[in-house]
Motif scaffolding. Structure first.
Motif, PDB file in Angstrom:
ATOM      1  N   SER A  21     171.951  42.736 139.576  1.00 53.75           N
ATOM      2  CA  SER A  21     171.131  43.550 138.690  1.00 53.75           C
ATOM      3  C   SER A  21     170.593  42.693 137.559  1.00 53.75           C
ATOM      4  CB  SER A  21     171.947  44.703 138.101  1.00 53.75           C
ATOM      5  OG  SER A  21     172.420  45.570 139.101  1.00 53.75           O
ATOM      6  N   GLY A  55     155.544  47.578 142.710  1.00 50.15           N
ATOM      7  CA  GLY A  55     156.505  47.574 143.809  1.00 50.15           C
ATOM      8  C   GLY A  55     156.144  46.703 144.999  1.00 50.15           C
ATOM      9  N   SER A  70     164.102  45.096 144.452  1.00 50.56           N
ATOM     10  CA  SER A  70     163.586  46.395 144.021  1.00 50.56           C
ATOM     11  C   SER A  70     163.657  46.469 142.500  1.00 50.56           C
ATOM     12  CB  SER A  70     164.379  47.545 144.652  1.00 50.56           C
ATOM     13  OG  SER A  70     165.738  47.492 144.246  1.00 50.56           O
ATOM     14  N   ARG A  71     163.000  47.464 141.936  1.00 44.71           N
ATOM     15  CA  ARG A  71     163.047  47.660 140.486  1.00 44.71           C
ATOM     16  C   ARG A  71     162.946  49.136 140.175  1.00 44.71           C
ATOM     17  NH1 ARG A  71     157.922  44.562 138.091  1.00 44.71           N
ATOM     18  NH2 ARG A  71     158.324  45.730 136.165  1.00 44.71           N
ATOM     19  N   ASP A  72     163.550  49.508 139.072  1.00 44.28           N
ATOM     20  CA  ASP A  72     163.485  50.874 138.563  1.00 44.28           C
ATOM     21  C   ASP A  72     162.979  50.772 137.123  1.00 44.28           C
ATOM     22  OD1 ASP A  72     163.925  53.416 137.528  1.00 44.28           O
ATOM     23  OD2 ASP A  72     165.708  53.735 138.729  1.00 44.28           O
ATOM     24  N   ASN A  73     161.698  50.968 136.942  1.00 41.85           N
ATOM     25  CA  ASN A  73     161.109  50.818 135.610  1.00 41.85           C
ATOM     26  C   ASN A  73     161.687  51.810 134.602  1.00 41.85           C
ATOM     27  OD1 ASN A  73     159.475  48.694 136.487  1.00 41.85           O
ATOM     28  ND2 ASN A  73     157.788  50.070 137.025  1.00 41.85           N
ATOM     29  N   ALA A  74     162.066  52.982 135.085  1.00 41.30           N
ATOM     30  CA  ALA A  74     162.636  53.990 134.177  1.00 41.30           C
ATOM     31  C   ALA A  74     164.005  53.570 133.660  1.00 41.30           C
ATOM     32  CB  ALA A  74     162.734  55.329 134.891  1.00 41.30           C
ATOM     33  N   LYS A  75     164.727  52.766 134.455  1.00 42.01           N
ATOM     34  CA  LYS A  75     166.054  52.294 134.059  1.00 42.01           C
ATOM     35  C   LYS A  75     166.015  50.869 133.511  1.00 42.01           C
ATOM     36  CE  LYS A  75     168.702  55.211 137.236  1.00 42.01           C
ATOM     37  NZ  LYS A  75     169.703  55.244 138.332  1.00 42.01           N
ATOM     38  N   THR A  77     165.517  48.073 134.941  1.00 41.63           N
ATOM     39  CA  THR A  77     166.389  47.236 135.761  1.00 41.63           C
ATOM     40  C   THR A  77     165.705  46.801 137.052  1.00 41.63           C
ATOM     41  OG1 THR A  77     168.306  48.453 134.901  1.00 41.63           O
ATOM     42  CG2 THR A  77     168.669  47.077 136.828  1.00 41.63           C
ATOM     43  N   TYR A  79     166.726  44.776 140.837  1.00 42.31           N
ATOM     44  CA  TYR A  79     167.882  44.551 141.703  1.00 42.31           C
ATOM     45  C   TYR A  79     167.562  43.536 142.795  1.00 42.31           C
ATOM     46  CZ  TYR A  79     169.044  49.069 139.644  1.00 42.31           C
ATOM     47  OH  TYR A  79     169.276  50.097 138.757  1.00 42.31           O
TER      48      TYR A  79
END
Length: 117
Positions: A21, A55, A70-75, A77, A79
């Motif tokens: 992460s 993405g 992958s990525r989670d813009n809201a978090k 973070t 990965y």
């Protein structure tokens, strides 16, 4: 000021899995493309995978089919899911991020991944 902090490295047996992460402090809104790089002593840092803000991904041939970025813009973070790990995947893994509108580049401190029986 943007800071990147990697986590999730460690020792794993060949064939095992790890998930790295990269946590982004500061505004993720200001971050564009991100990526993972790795480096072993005496060698140049090499690209593992990149992901655009929307993405789109690019993965090095050496890890294609085994690693997923992958990525989670809201978090805030990003990965790196690493499966079917091999001893040659042993390296320090670094998180990288570029400014969304600018030339600044940010690096994390790195996390060690060791694949060994």
């Amino acid at each position: 000021q943007v800071q990147l902090v990697e986590s999730g490295g460690g020792l794993v047996q060949p064939g095992g899995s790890l998930r790295l992460s990269c946590a982004v402090s500061g505004s993720m809104f200001m971050i564009g493309a991100m990526g993972w790089y790795r480096q072993v002593p005496g060698k140049q840092r090499e690209l593992v995978a990149t992901i655009s803000r929307d993405g789109w991904t690019n993965v090095a041939d050496s890890v294609k089919g085994r690693f997923t970025i992958s990525r989670d813009n809201a978090k805030n973070t990003m990965y790196l899911q690493m499966n079917s790990l091999k001893p040659e995947d042993t390296a320090v893994y670094y998180c990288n991020a570029g400014q969304r509108w600018g030339q600044e580049n940010y690096w994390g401190q790195g996390t060690q991944v060791t694949v060994s029986s």
